[in-house]
Motif scaffolding. Structure first.
Motif, PDB file in Angstrom:
ATOM      1  N   ASP A  12       8.080  15.589 -56.497  1.00 53.67           N
ATOM      2  CA  ASP A  12       8.073  14.368 -57.193  1.00 53.67           C
ATOM      3  C   ASP A  12       8.809  13.551 -56.156  1.00 53.67           C
ATOM      4  O   ASP A  12      10.119  13.481 -56.292  1.00 53.67           O
ATOM      5  CB  ASP A  12       8.679  14.205 -58.648  1.00 53.67           C
ATOM      6  N   LYS A  60       9.942   9.677 -55.299  1.00 54.34           N
ATOM      7  CA  LYS A  60       9.875   8.345 -56.145  1.00 54.34           C
ATOM      8  C   LYS A  60       9.735   7.220 -54.779  1.00 54.34           C
ATOM      9  O   LYS A  60      10.551   6.606 -54.239  1.00 54.34           O
ATOM     10  CB  LYS A  60      11.423   8.030 -56.413  1.00 54.34           C
ATOM     11  N   SER A  78      13.347  19.087 -53.777  1.00 53.33           N
ATOM     12  CA  SER A  78      12.813  17.814 -54.262  1.00 53.33           C
ATOM     13  C   SER A  78      12.287  16.821 -52.962  1.00 53.33           C
ATOM     14  O   SER A  78      12.883  17.015 -51.796  1.00 53.33           O
ATOM     15  CB  SER A  78      13.807  16.636 -54.968  1.00 53.33           C
ATOM     16  N   LEU A 126      12.659   5.053 -50.473  1.00 50.82           N
ATOM     17  CA  LEU A 126      12.215   5.540 -51.563  1.00 50.82           C
ATOM     18  C   LEU A 126      12.713   4.525 -52.742  1.00 50.82           C
ATOM     19  O   LEU A 126      13.525   3.731 -52.375  1.00 50.82           O
ATOM     20  CB  LEU A 126      13.014   6.897 -51.873  1.00 50.82           C
ATOM     21  N   SER A 127      12.105   4.753 -53.891  1.00 52.92           N
ATOM     22  CA  SER A 127      12.550   3.897 -55.026  1.00 52.92           C
ATOM     23  C   SER A 127      13.657   4.217 -55.632  1.00 52.92           C
ATOM     24  O   SER A 127      13.736   4.949 -56.712  1.00 52.92           O
ATOM     25  CB  SER A 127      11.406   3.651 -55.909  1.00 52.92           C
ATOM     26  N   LEU A 128      14.828   4.081 -54.965  1.00 56.90           N
ATOM     27  CA  LEU A 128      16.259   4.619 -55.473  1.00 56.90           C
ATOM     28  C   LEU A 128      17.279   3.260 -55.492  1.00 56.90           C
ATOM     29  O   LEU A 128      17.331   2.512 -54.614  1.00 56.90           O
ATOM     30  CB  LEU A 128      16.772   5.738 -54.593  1.00 56.90           C
ATOM     31  N   HIS A 160      21.586   6.139 -57.854  1.00 61.37           N
ATOM     32  CA  HIS A 160      21.054   7.426 -57.621  1.00 61.37           C
ATOM     33  C   HIS A 160      21.966   7.905 -56.405  1.00 61.37           C
ATOM     34  O   HIS A 160      22.045   7.086 -55.329  1.00 61.37           O
ATOM     35  CB  HIS A 160      19.534   7.591 -57.123  1.00 61.37           C
ATOM     36  N   SER A 183       0.620   1.644 -55.307  1.00 59.37           N
ATOM     37  CA  SER A 183       1.508   2.674 -55.664  1.00 59.37           C
ATOM     38  C   SER A 183       0.765   4.206 -55.590  1.00 59.37           C
ATOM     39  O   SER A 183      -0.233   4.157 -56.321  1.00 59.37           O
ATOM     40  CB  SER A 183       1.847   2.443 -57.101  1.00 59.37           C
ATOM     41  N   SER A 230       0.902   7.078 -56.782  1.00 62.46           N
ATOM     42  CA  SER A 230       1.761   8.254 -57.839  1.00 62.46           C
ATOM     43  C   SER A 230       0.980   9.577 -57.711  1.00 62.46           C
ATOM     44  O   SER A 230      -0.067   9.699 -57.728  1.00 62.46           O
ATOM     45  CB  SER A 230       1.505   7.607 -59.430  1.00 62.46           C
TER      46      SER A 230
END
Length: 593
Positions: free
Chosen positions: A146, A148, A221, A273-275, A279, A354, A356
């Motif tokens: 996964d 992000k 991850s 990353l989308s952090l 985080h 996106s 995903s």
């Protein structure tokens, strides 16, 4: 109605800031002379013959020159140019190569790639994008790391530049020259699946990936993998002298720069990353990667399977009768946000599709769902470049070949018969139904977990109440123990006083026994010395004061003779002391003599 292809209208003047240039220097991407060239004032890329067009956001996600052979093979098999991949797609390839070399101990494997990834168009119902027009997606039925990904990478299309294209092996392996207006056509290779033989050969690798994901306490991850290759300062998508499992630390020949500071590394990871700031950025991987200090196990088999590269010359591209203008079949999560042409306002935001890893399966014809045969490096076809032509029945029955069966026709061709449309809709319905079934199973599992958590919460509440009750009982016992300790202390003191009285009475008893030569017993003797002493005092109590009075009277009469010059004391004790002096005792002794 076919979607409008923006083509060259998407390009505008590159807007690379000094901050971007300083970042490239800090990452070591400008270490090699002429590796990068920045545009001047042109609003449309015009690279020289040795350069291709890329983006700042490609470079910070692991791209560097010369380009890795695995990425070259992907671009060739999929029929793409470098600028047609989104930044998140570039990151997918970087993570995959790092995973293979650092945690699986193999070269990036083409068969494994086909088991995990496929390609989709990036666009909307009305617009087909050229810049970033293709996204790499994880197959819906595959459990993968996964990552992000940000839903949009702001303004990435504006930050384009030129990268030097030079294949270390041969010029024929160079990626395709830049063509900013070339239409993107979906190819059969975008959905190429691994053969049964390839699945068997890579099953151990898939099992290892599942183990890396699900080992409790040692879960790996996508964030850890991304932070790792950024930390060691080796670009995964660069052609390197050594694989990453031979990484030698600060002295490694493939390092582009010195270590980034903790602040710069965390900032770069959050940018990719989308952090958010809440985080935490991992400082290390939970699973130790293979490197010079953690060598591969003995007898470890290093598999090698690269995408096939061209041999000799360009291969023929043969059209396949399948529409490409069905933009509604693409997952909604891949629809990009607003993109603008060169004449649009700078205040608008370019966004990327996106990508995903949980996107829905796209609709495809039954032909595309069939399993294809493996394409080996040695089996690459060598066909002369020729115009498009119709295929014969014999050619249609041949196994899948990414070079011969290359293109899927655009919307300019004739529409399919109605029966094909029904088949497409039926296939799409089956895909959505399977996805809905998976969602139902996931929801049922979530409900079970929720019930289990509710039961545990109820048990915890009962345990809390019992603990509170036990605490009150313990407090009461503690208070009673304190009172008992106080009572015991009083009894101890009282007993000590009684012992002291007994000792004094025993002393008095011995004194009276010595004087009277008798010991008095009670009517019911119980060998109680205290009662004996008290009884003796009661019997002789009156005799003692009388004796003392008689002694005082006699001493008073004698006092003037012995102490004529002194005044007689008031107390009997002081009077007796006057007769105890050595002088008086000596005089009495002389008188007696």
């Amino acid at each position: 109605m076919a979607a409008q292809d923006l083509g060259t209208t998407e390009w505008e003047r590159s807007k690379i800031s000094n901050q971007d240039i300083n970042l490239m220097k800090k990452l070591g991407l400008m270490k090699k002379k002429d590796a990068l060239r920045f545009p001047s004032k042109e609003s449309y890329p015009t690279p020289s013959i040795e350069y291709r067009v890329s983006f700042i956001d490609h470079l910070i996600r692991g791209l560097s020159v010369p380009i890795h052979d695995f990425l070259r093979g992907l671009l060739f098999v999929y029929g793409l140019q470098l600028h047609q991949l989104t930044p998140n797609s570039i990151l997918h390839v970087s993570i995959f190569i790092t995973l293979c070399e650092c945690f699986l101990g193999v070269h990036p494997n083409w068969a494994l790639w086909k088991r995990i990834f496929c390609l989709r168009r990036n666009g909307s119902h009305n617009i087909a994008y050229n810049i970033g027009g293709v996204v790499i997606c994880v197959r819906p039925d595959v459990e993968y790391f996964d990552v992000k990904f940000p839903e949009s990478v702001q303004g990435w299309r504006k930050r384009w530049l030129y990268v030097h294209e030079e294949c270390p092996d041969s010029v024929e392996y160079n990626i395709a020259p830049f063509d900013g207006g070339a239409e993107i056509l979906r190819r059969r290779s975008w959905d190429a699946e691994a053969t049964e033989e390839e699945k068997t050969a890579t099953e151990a690798l898939m099992s290892r990936i599942r183990e890396l994901q699900n080992t409790r306490g040692k879960e790996l991850s996508g964030i850890q993998i991304t932070a790792y290759f950024l930390r060691i300062r080796v670009q995964p998508l660069q052609a390197r002298k050594n694989p990453l499992w031979m990484y030698a630390g600060e002295e490694d020949v493939d390092r582009l720069s010195k270590d980034l500071s903790v602040k710069d590394l965390e900032k770069l990871v959050r940018r990719i990353l989308s952090l958010s700031k809440k985080h935490a950025i991992p400082s290390s991987c939970r699973v130790e990667p293979y490197s010079g200090t953690n060598a591969l196990p003995e007898n470890h088999q290093v598999l090698a399977s690269l995408p096939p590269l061209p041999e000799g010359r360009e291969v023929e591209e043969r059209a396949v009768v399948t529409e490409d203008n069905q933009v509604t079949s693409r997952p909604e999560s891949e629809v990009a946000g607003s993109h603008k042409s060169a004449a649009s306002s700078e205040r608008e935001i370019d966004s990327e599709a996106s990508e995903s890893t949980r996107s829905l399966p796209s609709a495809a014809s039954p032909t595309n769902k069939q399993k294809r045969d493996e394409v080996a490096d040695s089996d690459t076809s060598k066909t002369n470049k020729s115009p498009l032509k119709e295929t014969s029945p014999e050619e249609e029955e041949r196994p899948f070949n990414p070079y011969d069966d290359a293109l899927v026709s655009s919307g300019d061709e004739e529409e399919d018969p109605p029966i094909d449309e029904f088949i497409r809709l039926g296939t799409q319905f089956v895909g959505y139904r399977e996805h809905a079934k998976k969602l139902e199973d996931t929801l049922a599992e979530a409900n079970k977990r929720a019930d289990a958590l509710a039961l545990k919460l109820e048990q915890s509440e009962k345990a809390r109440k019992k603990a509170e009750s036990d605490a009150a009982a313990v407090e009461d016992l503690r208070k009673r123990l304190h009172d008992a300790e106080n009572s015991l202390s009083s009894l101890t003191q009282h007993s000590a006083r009684e012992n002291e009285i007994i000792a004094r009475l025993e002393s008095q008893n011995r004194h009276f026994v010595r004087k009277t030569h008798q010991d008095f017993e009670l009517e019911t003797p119980e060998d109680d010395r205290l009662l004996d002493a008290l009884s003796l005092l009661e019997i002789h109590g009156d005799e003692v004061p009388q004796s003392i009075a008689d002694a005082r009277s006699g001493l008073s009469r004698l006092f003037p003779y012995f102490c004529a010059k002194k005044e007689e004391p008031d107390t009997f004790a002081a009077l007796t002391k006057c007769f105890n002096s050595k002088k008086i005792l000596g005089w009495v002794f002389v008188k007696k003599v």
